[in-house]
Design a protein around this motif. Structure first.
Motif, PDB file in Angstrom:
ATOM      1  N   GLU A  53     129.057 133.338 -94.079  1.00  0.00           N
ATOM      2  CA  GLU A  53     127.716 132.931 -94.483  1.00  0.00           C
ATOM      3  C   GLU A  53     126.691 133.112 -93.369  1.00  0.00           C
ATOM      4  O   GLU A  53     127.020 133.082 -92.176  1.00  0.00           O
ATOM      5  N   VAL A  54     125.432 133.291 -93.790  1.00  0.00           N
ATOM      6  CA  VAL A  54     124.296 133.415 -92.882  1.00  0.00           C
ATOM      7  C   VAL A  54     123.190 132.498 -93.385  1.00  0.00           C
ATOM      8  O   VAL A  54     122.950 132.414 -94.591  1.00  0.00           O
ATOM      9  N   ARG A  55     122.536 131.801 -92.463  1.00  0.00           N
ATOM     10  CA  ARG A  55     121.393 130.974 -92.840  1.00  0.00           C
ATOM     11  C   ARG A  55     120.107 131.652 -92.364  1.00  0.00           C
ATOM     12  O   ARG A  55     119.969 131.999 -91.193  1.00  0.00           O
ATOM     13  N   LEU A  56     119.173 131.847 -93.298  1.00  0.00           N
ATOM     14  CA  LEU A  56     117.864 132.403 -92.990  1.00  0.00           C
ATOM     15  C   LEU A  56     116.824 131.312 -93.193  1.00  0.00           C
ATOM     16  O   LEU A  56     116.780 130.679 -94.251  1.00  0.00           O
ATOM     17  N   THR A  57     115.980 131.101 -92.184  1.00  0.00           N
ATOM     18  CA  THR A  57     114.898 130.126 -92.292  1.00  0.00           C
ATOM     19  C   THR A  57     113.585 130.830 -91.996  1.00  0.00           C
ATOM     20  O   THR A  57     113.431 131.452 -90.934  1.00  0.00           O
ATOM     21  N   ARG A 246     112.667 125.244-100.519  1.00  0.00           N
ATOM     22  CA  ARG A 246     112.874 125.052 -99.080  1.00  0.00           C
ATOM     23  C   ARG A 246     112.740 126.392 -98.358  1.00  0.00           C
ATOM     24  O   ARG A 246     113.053 127.445 -98.932  1.00  0.00           O
ATOM     25  N   PRO A 247     112.325 126.368 -97.091  1.00  0.00           N
ATOM     26  CA  PRO A 247     112.142 127.629 -96.357  1.00  0.00           C
ATOM     27  C   PRO A 247     113.434 128.240 -95.853  1.00  0.00           C
ATOM     28  O   PRO A 247     113.406 129.259 -95.168  1.00  0.00           O
ATOM     29  N   GLU A 248     114.561 127.651 -96.183  1.00  0.00           N
ATOM     30  CA  GLU A 248     115.827 128.201 -95.715  1.00  0.00           C
ATOM     31  C   GLU A 248     116.720 128.557 -96.887  1.00  0.00           C
ATOM     32  O   GLU A 248     116.614 127.991 -97.979  1.00  0.00           O
ATOM     33  N   ILE A 249     117.604 129.509 -96.640  1.00  0.00           N
ATOM     34  CA  ILE A 249     118.535 129.950 -97.670  1.00  0.00           C
ATOM     35  C   ILE A 249     119.829 130.361 -96.981  1.00  0.00           C
ATOM     36  O   ILE A 249     119.812 130.939 -95.888  1.00  0.00           O
ATOM     37  N   VAL A 250     120.949 130.027 -97.597  1.00  0.00           N
ATOM     38  CA  VAL A 250     122.264 130.417 -97.091  1.00  0.00           C
ATOM     39  C   VAL A 250     122.822 131.484 -98.020  1.00  0.00           C
ATOM     40  O   VAL A 250     122.863 131.302 -99.244  1.00  0.00           O
TER      41      VAL A 250
END
Length: 268
Positions: A53-57, A246-250
Motif C-alpha cells: 500500500e501507498v498513502r497519498l496526501t 479527506r485529502p489523503e488516500i491509500v
C-alpha cells in the motif's frame, strides 16, 4: 467466579489505575456503539500501511506527501510556502515558480532532487532508491519568465513503490511526445496540473491523460473550485469522477479502480 467476571474486574481495575473515571458499563443487549468510551481518551494511532500500500496526501498546490509501508516519505514540488507537516526523506522540486522549489530545503531531507540541472549544462538525471521507494525523473521543457523556452527546465517524477508507479507531472507546459511516454513507462497513478494557463491548457492536458492511461488521475495545481470544475466539465464524458472527503488516500495495485477514474482530493 466465572472467567468472564474475572476479566471484567481486571479491566476495570486497570482503567481506574490510570486515574480515569469509569463510565457506566454498557448492558450486554445495548445496541450500537459505545459513546462512553470517548471519556477514556485512548490514543488514536495512524493505521500502518500494508506491504503493497501507498498513502497519498494532498498538501496543496502541487505538493503531495507520498508514504510507503516501509516508512519512506517523499514530498513533491517541495517549496518554502506549502510544506507537509513532517520532514520528507525525499523532496522533488521544479523551478517554474517559487511555489515549486525551495531556496532553503530542510537539511534533514536525505535526497533533494531538483527537476533541472542547477549548473545549466543540460537535463537533470535522477534515479535513486531509498528503502522501498525508487524515484526517477523525465525531463521536459518549460516557458521562461520572458516567454522563451527553457529546455529541460522541468521534470516529471516517477515514484516506484512495490507494484505501483506514480507519476507527478510537475509544471508541465507542453504535450508529451512518444519519447516522454516511453520514459514514463506504465503509470498507475498520475498527479497532474489543471490550471490551464500557467501550465498546459486543459484540452492539452486531457490529451496527456489519454496517452498516459493511468487508472487513477488526481488533479492538482488549480486556483479555486472554478478552475477545477471547468476541467471536470471537459472530462466528464471521458472518465468517472470520485470526490473524497479527506485529502489523503491509500492505494494498492489490488485496489485500483477497474477503469480509469479521476479522484479529487480536497485542497487547492
Amino acid at each position: 467466579m466465572t472467567v468472564a467476571t474475572m476479566l471484567a474486574r481486571f479491566a476495570l481495575t486497570a482503567i481506574l489505575a490510570t486515574g480515569l473515571a469509569a463510565p457506566a458499563l454498557a448492558q450486554a443487549n445495548e445496541p450500537g456503539c459505545r459513546p462512553e468510551m470517548a471519556s477514556y481518551r485512548l490514543p488514536i494511532q495512524r493505521v500502518n500501511l500494508a506491504r503493497d500500500e501507498v498513502r497519498l496526501t494532498f498538501i496543496g498546490h502541487a505538493t503531495f506527501l507520498i508514504e510507503t509501508a516501509g516508512g519512506v516519505k517523499a514530498a513533491t514540488d517541495y517549496n518554502d510556502y506549502v510544506r507537509p507537516p513532517v520532514t520528507p526523506d525525499i523532496a522533488t522540486m521544479n523551478k517554474a515558480h517559487s511555489t515549486h522549489y525551495s531556496r532553503a530545503p530542510d537539511p534533514a531531507i536525505k535526497q533533494v532532487l531538483p527537476g533541472w540541472d542547477p549548473s545549466g549544462k543540460g537535463a537533470a538525471h535522477h534515479d535513486v532508491t531509498l528503502g522501498d521507494m525508487r524515484v526517477r525523473n523525465v525531463p521536459t521543457n518549460i516557458r521562461s519568465y520572458g516567454g522563451d523556452t527553457d529546455y529541460d527546465g522541468n521534470s516529471m517524477f516517477v515514484f516506484e513503490i512495490g507494484e505501483l508507479c506514480i507519476a507527478h507531472l510537475g509544471h508541465l507546459h507542453h504535450p508529451l511526445e512518444p519519447g516522454h511516454l516511453r520514459a514514463l513507462g506504465r503509470v498507475d497513478i498520475v498527479l497532474f496540473p489543471v490550471d490551464g494557463s500557467y501550465t498546459l491548457d486543459q484540452e492539452g492536458m486531457l490529451e496527456v491523460l489519454k496517452a498516459v492511461q493511468a487508472r487513477v488521475m488526481i488533479p492538482m495545481h488549480f486556483f479555486g473550485g472554478g478552475t477545477l470544475n471547468r476541467f471536470l466539465s471537459r472530462s466528464q464524458d471521458l472518465w468517472p469522477v470520485e470526490r473524497r472527503d479527506r485529502p489523503e488516500i491509500v492505494l494498492s495495485k489490488a485496489t485500483l479502480p477497474a477503469k480509469p477514474t479521476i479522484i479529487v482530493l480536497p485542497g487547492h
